[in-house]
Every structure is written in C-alpha cells, then in structure tokens.
Enzyme design. Sequence first.
Site, short mmCIF file in Angstrom:
data_model
loop_
_atom_site.label_atom_id
_atom_site.label_comp_id
_atom_site.label_asym_id
_atom_site.label_seq_id
_atom_site.Cartn_x
_atom_site.Cartn_y
_atom_site.Cartn_z
N PRO A 62 0.83 -1.21 0.00
CA PRO A 62 0.00 0.00 0.00
C PRO A 62 0.86 1.26 0.00
O PRO A 62 1.86 1.34 0.73
CB PRO A 62 -0.80 -0.12 1.29
CG PRO A 62 -0.91 -1.59 1.50
CD PRO A 62 0.40 -2.17 1.02
N CYS A 63 0.50 2.23 -0.84
CA CYS A 63 1.40 3.35 -1.10
C CYS A 63 1.14 4.59 -0.27
O CYS A 63 1.89 5.56 -0.35
CB CYS A 63 1.34 3.71 -2.58
SG CYS A 63 -0.30 4.29 -3.12
N GLN A 64 0.07 4.63 0.56
CA GLN A 64 -0.26 5.87 1.25
C GLN A 64 0.88 6.38 2.11
O GLN A 64 1.09 7.59 2.25
CB GLN A 64 -1.52 5.70 2.11
CG GLN A 64 -2.81 5.56 1.31
CD GLN A 64 -3.09 4.13 0.91
OE1 GLN A 64 -2.21 3.27 0.96
NE2 GLN A 64 -4.33 3.86 0.51
#
Length: 445
Positions: free
Chosen positions: A135-137
């Site tokens: 996940p890139c957040q």
Amino acid sequence: MVVIDLFSGAGGLTEGFYTQGFEVIAHVEKEKWACETLKTRSCFYYLKNRNDLATYNEYLKNSIDYKTIEKSREIIFKKYPELKMKLEKEVINKAFGNPQEEDGVVSIEEIIELIEDSMKYNNKSSVDVIIGGPPCQAYSIIGRSRMKEKVVEDKRNYLFKYYKEIVNHFSPKLFVFENVPGILTAKNGAIFNEIESEFKEIGYKLMSGKSKNHKENILNSKDFGVYENRKRMILIGVKDDFNMEYPDFLSNAGLVKEDMNTKNVIGDLPALSPGEGEDFKVVSYSYNDKRKLSDFQKLMREDSIGVLNHKARTIKDFDSRNYKMAIEGKMEGKQIYYCDFPDDTRNHKNTHGFLDRFKVHWWTDTPHTIVAHISKDGHYNIHPDINQCRSLTVREAARIQSFPDNFKFEGPRTWQYVQVGNAVPPIMAEVIARTIKQILKEKQT
C-alpha cells in the site's frame, strides 16, 4: 509462466498478466471486497477460456446485491463446480503482520503455507514472477502530508519486508514492485535504500530504470497507452545470476492515434444526474454506433454487455454550486481554486493548502490521477458536463484507469472507489507483462 500477486487490490496488475497468458496461482490481499472482485475476475477468465462468457454475463445480470454474492455465484458454480475450490485456493484474504503485536493479521509462515497449497492444487513446483506493491499511502507525498508525524511510525513503510520474504522463499526469476514516486523520498530516502539493501541480501538486484538517478526513472501511465496522467515507479528485481537490464517497457506500448482526453474516455457513457444510475445492475450503453466511439471506448467495450458500477453520488447544494463554478471556470480555460469560492460554499477553514481540491476532468484534457480519496468525496474528480454537475461514477473512474467495462467491482460503492483508486492501470500492466514475457521466452531459448 507462473505468477504470485501480493497486495493485489482489485487486480489491476494481475489483469495485465492475465491478458498475456500468465498463470496467476495466488493473490494475497487483506481487503474483503477486493478479494471478491479478484474472484469475480478469475471467473471471467476461466469462463472466457472455455468460450462461455454467456454464463459470466448471466452472473452479472443476476448479481444485483453485494450482500448475496455467494448465492449469485451459484449460477457459475452449478455449471463449473471445480471453480469454487479454485477461488478458495487462489484468492488468499489475509493481511501480512505479526499476530502477537497486531489484530487481524497472520504470520508470513501461514501465508507461505497457503501459497504453497495453491501451487500444489495447480500442480506447480516453481514460480517465475512475483508482482505487486505494498500500500502506497505511507510513501505518497499527499499521504505523508495528511499523516504528518505519524508517517514515521507507520508500519506500512515496512510491508516490503513481507514481500522480500515471499521472494526469498519462492525464488522467482524476477519480480515487479510497483509503487508511487514518493517511495524514493520516504524518510528522506532511507526507506528506498533499505529496500535495495534487503533485496541485495537475498541475491536480487533492484533496478528502478535506465538512469542511475532514480528520480529520472519515474514513469507515467500515459506513455503506456493509459489515458491518464499517473506517475509511478516500476521497480524490477532480478536474481544475481539472471543477466538482465531494466526492460524497455515503452517499446511495447501501443501507438495511440487519437487525443488522450476525457471525452475519448467517458464521453459515451450514460448521462446521469446526482443520485441516478445503478451500483450493481447492468445498464445499457447510450448508443452502440461504433462510428461515434473513440478507439479507447471500443477497446473498453470488448466482451461487454453493458455498463457496470455506474451510479452518481448525491451532492449537497453548496457543493453543487462549487462544481458548477469549477466547470464554468474550465469552460473559460481556468482552474478555480478553493480560495475563489464564496464564503458560504466553503466548509473547510484551510484556504492555503490543497487549493485545487475541486478539480474537473475537462473534456479536452488528459484525465488527472485517480486516487483512493475518491472514496471519501468526489470533489477532485468532477464530471465535465455542467448539465450533469456531479462527480465521477466508479465506472468513469475505472475507465480512466483503463479497466474494461466487463470488469465488475464487488462490494459497497465506497469500497468500489477504493479499489479503483488504489489500482495499477491494466493497460500499463499489460505492457509490463508483455515485456516480461518476451524476456522470459528469450532466456528460455
């Protein structure tokens, strides 16, 4: 060629590898509804390979409530009972983590065991490629600004370690690690340096592109044939004894012969007022005259019986006025900023940051990046038609991301938006997969 997909989401990256004939024998994904979407897509390809999309379409027509999804799938399972076990084995709804420290996660050992079980089910003894991206957040610039000091301790910064353990165990020839450009600057570059070092420890060289300057290797999905400006890092890891340079992906991208603009992406979809449309039912196209369709629209409509996931949000009166003002601004070639709105239509005190939070996908512009925040509100994704005066539907956002119209997003609408916003554009993924396929075939000869 055998693939394991980690942090799968709705399967945008998987979609590209499916189209190139790879066998994706395991998806690991923590979100329930993304897993249901993966299962539905697996059904699509299983049935397509048997020339029986009629059964898939029958499922689409009858699957009108996400709460009864299992019952709806019986249409498929009655005809193909073996498919039920296939989905159970291949779609692994688990979250990486330390069960002694966190709730709702499982150990890396358990996930490896589940993947091995799927390999055994599929009679596979080795893995060629591992794909996916944590996940890139926690890496994204916007995500870091929203999270502020919490980003330093965010455990998502270190999910790549689980990716590494899977790579180390299954020893693929190479892996594809997709993420946002912010991965280069997270913790002032320390995260990326650690990722490089960790993979080097297990015998893999990590490449970000042709240039030694990683920041020069940032790719844009538009250059891959996706009608969207979306910057990404495509990291490629290869075994030390697998002699390979960074792939020339763009040489495999198709030639686009029309303007890559919003009109050519969503201009053919049924017009909706706020609150109109259908979340789950199949809706007929506005028209079927191919002479009126762009090349992109024709591609998106292949093997599709209609429009899915096409329901417009309701919006508040003051937001409606803001949308109208933003659209009128674009008509005059201007971007209207938040500080330009009248006081009585502003519900945020911040008039200094994120000033373009109300943004229109203008007809003649290349659509801007679709992100998961679209699940919270549609202000950054306003439809260009002032007569509709609304935000994008899930289908319109999916079109921008290059998901075909026969791709059904399962679950409540909020989770449909999350899946679209977090995805790798399938057309970009297809170019990556085609290039990887060529490399693997060349190495075999």
